[in-house]
Scaffold this motif. Structure first.
Motif, PDB file in Angstrom:
ATOM      1  N   SER A 106       0.823  -1.217   0.000  1.00 46.35           N
ATOM      2  CA  SER A 106       0.000   0.000   0.000  1.00 46.35           C
ATOM      3  C   SER A 106       0.855   1.264   0.000  1.00 46.35           C
ATOM      4  CB  SER A 106      -0.977   0.012   1.178  1.00 46.35           C
ATOM      5  OG  SER A 106      -0.300   0.100   2.423  1.00 46.35           O
ATOM      6  N   ALA A 107       2.027   1.220   0.647  1.00 39.44           N
ATOM      7  CA  ALA A 107       2.893   2.401   0.721  1.00 39.44           C
ATOM      8  C   ALA A 107       3.407   2.829  -0.650  1.00 39.44           C
ATOM      9  CB  ALA A 107       4.063   2.136   1.663  1.00 39.44           C
ATOM     10  N   VAL A 108       3.416   1.909  -1.607  1.00 34.85           N
ATOM     11  CA  VAL A 108       3.876   2.237  -2.964  1.00 34.85           C
ATOM     12  C   VAL A 108       2.991   3.316  -3.589  1.00 34.85           C
ATOM     13  CG1 VAL A 108       4.230   1.296  -5.300  1.00 34.85           C
ATOM     14  CG2 VAL A 108       4.859  -0.067  -3.302  1.00 34.85           C
ATOM     15  N   PHE A 109       1.738   3.390  -3.196  1.00 32.50           N
ATOM     16  CA  PHE A 109       0.778   4.305  -3.813  1.00 32.50           C
ATOM     17  C   PHE A 109       0.588   5.602  -3.029  1.00 32.50           C
ATOM     18  CE2 PHE A 109      -0.154  -0.019  -5.114  1.00 32.50           C
ATOM     19  CZ  PHE A 109      -0.069   0.124  -6.491  1.00 32.50           C
ATOM     20  N   VAL A 110       1.284   5.744  -1.909  1.00 31.16           N
ATOM     21  CA  VAL A 110       1.181   6.922  -1.040  1.00 31.16           C
ATOM     22  C   VAL A 110       2.391   7.805  -1.300  1.00 31.16           C
ATOM     23  CG1 VAL A 110       1.084   7.678   1.378  1.00 31.16           C
ATOM     24  CG2 VAL A 110      -0.024   5.533   0.698  1.00 31.16           C
ATOM     25  N   HIS A 111       2.203   9.123  -1.240  1.00 27.22           N
ATOM     26  CA  HIS A 111       3.310  10.049  -1.468  1.00 27.22           C
ATOM     27  C   HIS A 111       3.372  11.100  -0.372  1.00 27.22           C
ATOM     28  CE1 HIS A 111       3.187   8.065  -5.341  1.00 27.22           C
ATOM     29  NE2 HIS A 111       4.452   8.427  -5.432  1.00 27.22           N
ATOM     30  N   LEU A 112       4.574  11.647  -0.176  1.00 24.48           N
ATOM     31  CA  LEU A 112       4.835  12.566   0.925  1.00 24.48           C
ATOM     32  C   LEU A 112       4.945  14.002   0.425  1.00 24.48           C
ATOM     33  CD1 LEU A 112       7.452  10.344   2.775  1.00 24.48           C
ATOM     34  CD2 LEU A 112       4.992  10.521   3.209  1.00 24.48           C
ATOM     35  N   GLY A 113       3.905  14.487  -0.191  1.00 20.73           N
ATOM     36  CA  GLY A 113       3.872  15.867  -0.655  1.00 20.73           C
ATOM     37  C   GLY A 113       3.694  15.965  -2.158  1.00 20.73           C
ATOM     38  N   LEU A 114       3.295  17.146  -2.585  1.00 27.41           N
ATOM     39  CA  LEU A 114       3.024  17.403  -3.992  1.00 27.41           C
ATOM     40  C   LEU A 114       4.278  17.250  -4.847  1.00 27.41           C
ATOM     41  CD1 LEU A 114       0.830  18.186  -5.976  1.00 27.41           C
ATOM     42  CD2 LEU A 114       1.339  20.575  -5.536  1.00 27.41           C
TER      43      LEU A 114
END
Length: 188
Positions: free
Chosen positions: A70-78
């Motif tokens: 799931s973390a592959v699809f999450v991002h830490l900012g624009l």
């Protein structure tokens, strides 16, 4: 060499990343995170974790092993989201034209999981503190590696230029960012 338009793999995986990031932005705005802060942040750590990010600790993964994917699809900012999607969409289009949508999707997901597993193992072995991590970098580098592997197998001389790009992104850029203590960790 690239297909004229975005293929199914790019649309599916890029779309999933975009939907997750839109949910992250909605949570951040709901919790009062200022718009200007979203360039380098996706909101609170709790919201980022709620969106699917991973905590790099053996105990956390034992409880929620699905976060390796799931973390592959999450991002830490624009900025993180934009740079990853810019690179991924171009690489996925090329890879899909070489090996098809299914293999491109498998390469992205599998290498994304391996990237997070490597980060987890390294953090556990070095007795590092737990930290939150997310992003498609491991999957993107995997798609880049897939492309490189096809060129090498075909004995296409273009593999040399691609290998230099892989070296730049994976080693110079990735490890330089990780070593800079900027608060961002790239999963190579």
């Amino acid at each position: 060499e690239a297909a004229p338009g975005f293929g199914r793999a790019a649309i599916l995986l890029g779309g999933l990343c975009t939907l997750v990031f839109a949910a992250q932005l909605a949570m951040a705005l709901k919790h009062g995170v200022p718009i200007h802060a979203l360039m380098l942040s996706s909101g609170t750590n709790e919201d980022t974790y709620r969106a699917g990010a991973m905590i790099a600790s053996g105990e956390a993964i034992a409880i929620a092993p699905h976060r390796l994917l799931s973390a592959v699809f999450v991002h830490l900012g624009l900025l993180h989201f934009g740079m990853n999607m810019l690179g991924f969409m171009n690489l996925a289009r090329i890879a899909e034209s070489l090996v098809g949508a299914g293999r491109t999707i498998i390469a992205f997901c599998l290498t994304g999981v391996v990237g997070f597993a490597s980060t987890l193992v390294l953090n556990v072995l070095t007795d590092g503190p737990p930290f939150i991590t997310a992003g498609a970098s491991g999957g993107i580098l995997g798609v880049m590696g897939l492309h490189l592997g096809v060129l090498v197998r075909r004995r296409d001389p273009k593999w040399v230029n691609l290998a230099i790009n892989v070296l730049f992104f994976a080693v110079l850029f990735g490890f330089a960012v990780n070593g800079s203590n900027a608060g961002v960790r790239i999963n190579n």
